[in-house]
Design a protein around this motif. Structure first.
Motif, PDB file in Angstrom:
ATOM      1  N   VAL A 249       0.850  -1.196   0.000  1.00 44.25           N
ATOM      2  CA  VAL A 249       0.000   0.000   0.000  1.00 44.25           C
ATOM      3  C   VAL A 249       0.889   1.250   0.000  1.00 44.25           C
ATOM      4  CG1 VAL A 249      -1.676   1.333   1.348  1.00 44.25           C
ATOM      5  CG2 VAL A 249      -1.951  -1.138   1.124  1.00 44.25           C
ATOM      6  N   ARG A 250       1.928   1.225   0.814  1.00 40.19           N
ATOM      7  CA  ARG A 250       2.835   2.392   0.844  1.00 40.19           C
ATOM      8  C   ARG A 250       3.461   2.605  -0.539  1.00 40.19           C
ATOM      9  NH1 ARG A 250       3.721   7.140   3.167  1.00 40.19           N
ATOM     10  NH2 ARG A 250       3.331   7.532   0.995  1.00 40.19           N
ATOM     11  N   GLU A 251       3.864   1.511  -1.134  1.00 42.60           N
ATOM     12  CA  GLU A 251       4.535   1.613  -2.440  1.00 42.60           C
ATOM     13  C   GLU A 251       3.585   2.173  -3.502  1.00 42.60           C
ATOM     14  OE1 GLU A 251       5.544   0.717  -6.278  1.00 42.60           O
ATOM     15  OE2 GLU A 251       4.234  -0.801  -5.360  1.00 42.60           O
ATOM     16  N   LEU A 252       2.335   1.709  -3.485  1.00 41.71           N
ATOM     17  CA  LEU A 252       1.428   2.214  -4.532  1.00 41.71           C
ATOM     18  C   LEU A 252       0.926   3.619  -4.221  1.00 41.71           C
ATOM     19  CD1 LEU A 252      -1.892   1.821  -3.957  1.00 41.71           C
ATOM     20  CD2 LEU A 252      -1.252  -0.556  -4.178  1.00 41.71           C
ATOM     21  N   CYS A 253       0.914   4.005  -2.924  1.00 41.27           N
ATOM     22  CA  CYS A 253       0.605   5.407  -2.588  1.00 41.27           C
ATOM     23  C   CYS A 253       1.696   6.306  -3.172  1.00 41.27           C
ATOM     24  CB  CYS A 253       0.532   5.606  -1.076  1.00 41.27           C
ATOM     25  SG  CYS A 253      -1.020   5.069  -0.348  1.00 41.27           S
ATOM     26  N   ASP A 254       2.939   5.900  -3.013  1.00 38.10           N
ATOM     27  CA  ASP A 254       4.052   6.709  -3.545  1.00 38.10           C
ATOM     28  C   ASP A 254       3.940   6.821  -5.061  1.00 38.10           C
ATOM     29  OD1 ASP A 254       5.093   7.084  -1.060  1.00 38.10           O
ATOM     30  OD2 ASP A 254       6.521   5.417  -1.189  1.00 38.10           O
TER      31      ASP A 254
END
Ligand code: PLP
Length: 467
Positions: A249-254
């Protein structure tokens, strides 16, 4: 003891509530329902006194407290130092908006943030308001209209947080049309996975849904401001996310230029054996929602923390009600954070969580236990029918176990799902923890052998907390 449970004074008090409260009417209704089914009445208590690891009901019965003010007392009930600090603040300031304790608490919070980029704060009274503030901050900062939230999530009881929560059914009835800018996404449960998917495949699906299905079929990628997530869905059933989900989730938010809001009202401040739940996943949020434990279990105190460029330069954002950041609330927060340091509370929570997991993990041997789902002292057990019929989760067994625990002196949470949840204080005495878990295991064994009728307690309507 069981035959007289609940005792006379407790029962009389509950009956006093019948003409006064909606829950009082529900209590009466539950009594009648139980009687019609030939079961015992709903087993409830009214707290007369609370101290450390224990509470007492109006009839003087003592209970080991795994409910813990709904996970708000990190150092046990009514810690004397926090009570004294709050009292002093009341005497000195009464209530005023600006006072030195606001500043002091923010500086103390700064020192415990999960990431050094979270440098700016805003106070609220409750976790509900803090969750709303976080979402509004994200929308105004990004100048976008949508936020992604998860199934089974819980963010509060206001209209906005009901809509943000993913509890469905009765929980947000008549607010269906208010969903507006909230996009619901599936959370990676560890149970009942669709189409026989493995846990890994399901996590991949959930990430795919966020990154492909939503932007391609629901709302344009650049009209999504943030993903709002609990690093452990406590109220929704104690679901613990797999590590790669949070990281994903963090990666796709970035990649998508979305903010990540971590709602750590319940998981935060040591509950999971780390200061913040996100630390288990090595993920830093852009906005952090803080509540519950910050109050020290004595005086409401909540708020948000955010990166400077998000909260520092945002003319559109406004939040904080009259009583946000009261002197007494800030005093509670300051003293509580001081106790975290002095008592090494987070490490202690990790130690106790390890002991509890060592005991509870063997409970899946019982037919009625479906899953043990814990992370530190965020502990839960879900139940099913004993014959292995797992076609539906069965909350009756959870209620029956929880009722027997209560009658035998342990107070835990079982409200709207098939799960019993335990949120002891982070400094609970190890012997008390072991004793409470022993009583819980006896209750599980008993209901496993005798069925649900003996300890029966009828369903509470959705959203009724406390029983
Ligand atoms: C994750 C989460 N967010 C928000 C809230 C709402 O907090 P409060 O009840 O203090 O308004 C809760 C309460 O349980 C919670 O667990």
């Amino acid at each position: 003891m069981k035959d007289e449970f609940p005792g006379k004074k407790t029962r009389a008090m509950l009956e006093r509530g019948i003409p006064l409260f909606l829950n009082g009417l529900r209590y009466e209704e539950q009594l009648q329902k139980a009687a019609r089914r030939g079961f015992r009445s709903a087993w409830q208590i009214v707290v007369d006194r609370a101290e450390g690891d224990f509470i007492w009901d109006l009839d003087g019965r003592r209970y080991i407290d795994f409910q813990n003010g709904w996970a708000t007392n990190p150092v046990g009930n009514a810690h004397p130092e926090i009570v004294a600090a709050v009292h002093e603040a009341h005497q000195r300031y009464g209530f005023h908006y600006d006072h030195p304790l606001r500043y002091e608490l923010a500086e103390k919070l700064l020192a415990v943030m999960p990431d050094s980029s979270l440098t700016r704060f805003s106070y609220e009274v409750s976790g509900t308001e803090a969750a709303e503030a976080a979402v509004y901050l994200a929308l105004t900062h990004k100048e976008r209209r949508h936020v992604i939230a998860f199934s089974s999530a819980y963010h509060g009881m206001s209209i906005a947080t009901k809509v943000l929560s993913g509890l469905g059914g009765q929980f947000s009835r008549y607010l269906e049309a208010w969903q507006g800018g909230v996009i619901r996404a599936p959370y990676p449960y560890s149970d009942d996975l669709p189409a026989g998917l493995s846990q890994e495949q399901y996590v991949d699906y959930c990430l795919w849904y966020l990154d492909n299905h939503i932007p391609n079929s629901v709302v344009a990628r650049d009209n999504i401001a943030a993903v709002l997530i609990e690093p452990g869905l406590a109220e929704g059933g104690n679901w613990i996310p797999p590590e790669n989900f949070l990281k994903g989730v963090r990666e796709l938010c970035d990649r998508n230029d979305w903010l990540l809001i971590a709602d750590e009202v319940l998981t935060g401040l040591g509950r999971t054996g780390r200061m913040w739940g996100v630390e288990h996943y090595d993920v830093a949020p852009d906005i952090l929602v803080i509540g519950k434990n910050l109050s020290g279990g004595v005086e409401p105190c909540a708020g948000i923390a955010a990166r400077d460029e998000i909260l520092g330069d945002n003319d559109a954002f406004g939040s904080g009600s009259t009583f946000a950041g009261t002197p007494a609330g800030c005093a509670a927060g300051i003293k509580t954070l001081e106790l975290y340091e002095r008592l090494d509370l987070v490490a202690n929570a990790a130690r106790l969580g390890g002991i509890a997991a060592g005991i509870m993990n063997s409970w899946e041997q019982y037919g009625i236990v479906r899953q043990v789902r814990s992370n530190g002292l965020l502990m839960g057990v879900s139940f099913c029918k004993p014959d292995g019929d797992t076609e539906a989760r069965d909350w009756w067994y959870a209620r029956a176990v929880r009722s027997r625990m209560l009658a035998n002196g342990v107070w835990a949470i079982s409200d709207r799902e098939d799960t019993i949840r335990l949120y002891p204080a982070l400094n609970m005495d190890e012997a008390v923890l072991r004793e409470g878990l022993g009583i819980m295991e006896e209750a599980i064994r008993y209901v496993d052998q005798h069925g649900q009728t003996e300890g029966d307690s009828p369903a509470w309507p959705t959203g009724v907390a406390g029983f």
